[in-house]
Design a protein around this motif. Structure first.
Motif, short mmCIF file in Angstrom:
data_model
loop_
_atom_site.label_atom_id
_atom_site.label_comp_id
_atom_site.label_asym_id
_atom_site.label_seq_id
_atom_site.Cartn_x
_atom_site.Cartn_y
_atom_site.Cartn_z
N THR A 122 3.19 3.43 2.20
CA THR A 122 2.95 3.65 0.78
C THR A 122 2.02 2.57 0.26
O THR A 122 2.30 1.38 0.40
N MET A 123 0.90 3.00 -0.30
CA MET A 123 -0.01 2.09 -0.99
C MET A 123 -0.78 2.88 -2.04
O MET A 123 -1.00 4.08 -1.89
N HIS A 124 -1.11 2.19 -3.09
CA HIS A 124 -1.84 2.81 -4.20
C HIS A 124 -1.07 4.00 -4.77
O HIS A 124 -1.65 4.99 -5.21
N GLY A 125 0.26 3.94 -4.67
CA GLY A 125 1.10 5.00 -5.22
C GLY A 125 1.19 6.26 -4.38
O GLY A 125 1.76 7.25 -4.81
N VAL A 126 0.64 6.22 -3.17
CA VAL A 126 0.62 7.39 -2.29
C VAL A 126 1.39 7.05 -1.01
O VAL A 126 1.18 6.00 -0.41
N THR A 127 2.25 7.97 -0.60
CA THR A 127 3.00 7.80 0.65
C THR A 127 2.53 8.85 1.65
O THR A 127 2.51 10.04 1.35
N LYS A 128 2.15 8.37 2.84
CA LYS A 128 1.69 9.25 3.91
C LYS A 128 2.29 8.79 5.24
O LYS A 128 2.48 7.60 5.45
N PRO A 129 2.54 9.73 6.15
CA PRO A 129 2.99 9.32 7.49
C PRO A 129 1.82 8.75 8.29
O PRO A 129 0.69 9.25 8.19
N VAL A 130 2.09 7.70 9.05
CA VAL A 130 1.09 7.11 9.93
C VAL A 130 1.75 6.82 11.28
O VAL A 130 2.94 6.57 11.36
#
Length: 189
Positions: A122-130
């Motif tokens: 989560t960064m810049h208010g966005v959560t993504k799988p990595v």
């Protein structure tokens, strides 16, 4: 039914008892990134303030949960002007989104000392799988403290646009692809 419930509670309690927490030794750790500038040179940066821990009940870490937080305001690229720009709403927007976090949901052995860790960034208010590559060194016993320590080298790439970072900046100026690197020593608590 009561015996099954008690047995289940005992089973979960015994599993939790064996879980070990490993905390980061910040004197021997770095969380950083690299981008390409003007398609010709790499610019490195890191986060000076961060915290991380690993929880695992298995000696090979295949059940590990990795948790990381980093203070976006501690970003350091060796250039104050660039650092201020990265903290601005144009990129990380540190005033609005001051913390970067990662929590794993999978830590799988690939071969030898090589693993894959998958989790939510989560960064810049966005959560993504990595998914990131991990090399595990150790664990060994520290020669002075006699405590168990392990080293983790973590690397991977992501797209800054997936997180809405620098959406107005052309890739000819700052690359779309960002290389993530972390190198950290953890001590068993």
């Amino acid at each position: 039914m009561k015996k099954v419930t008690l047995f289940t509670a005992f089973l979960f309690a015994s599993v939790a008892t064996y879980a070990q927490t490993w905390t980061v030794d910040k004197a021997h750790a770095k969380v950083g990134f690299t981008v390409t500038h003007l398609l010709v040179s790499d610019v490195d940066g890191n986060f000076k303030n961060f915290d991380a821990k690993i929880t695992s009940s298995k000696p090979d870490f295949t059940d590990a949960v990795v948790e990381l937080t980093a203070d976006v305001n501690s970003i350091d690229t060796g250039n104050e002007r660039r650092d201020s720009d990265l903290k601005s709403e144009k990129y990380f927007d540190a005033a609005k989104f001051p913390t970067l976090t990662f929590k794993s949901n999978s830590f799988k052995k690939v071969e030898g000392k090589n693993y894959k860790v998958t989790g939510d960034l989560t960064m810049h208010g966005v959560t993504k799988p990595v998914t990131l590559d991990v090399t595990l060194n150790g664990p060994i016993q520290h020669p002075m403290s006699k405590k168990d320590v392990a080293g983790f080298k973590i690397a991977g790439t992501l797209k800054r646009s997936d997180f809405g970072i620098g959406s107005g900046t052309p890739v000819a100026i700052v690359s779309e692809e960002v290389t993530i690197r972390a190198n950290a020593e953890f001590g068993k608590q």
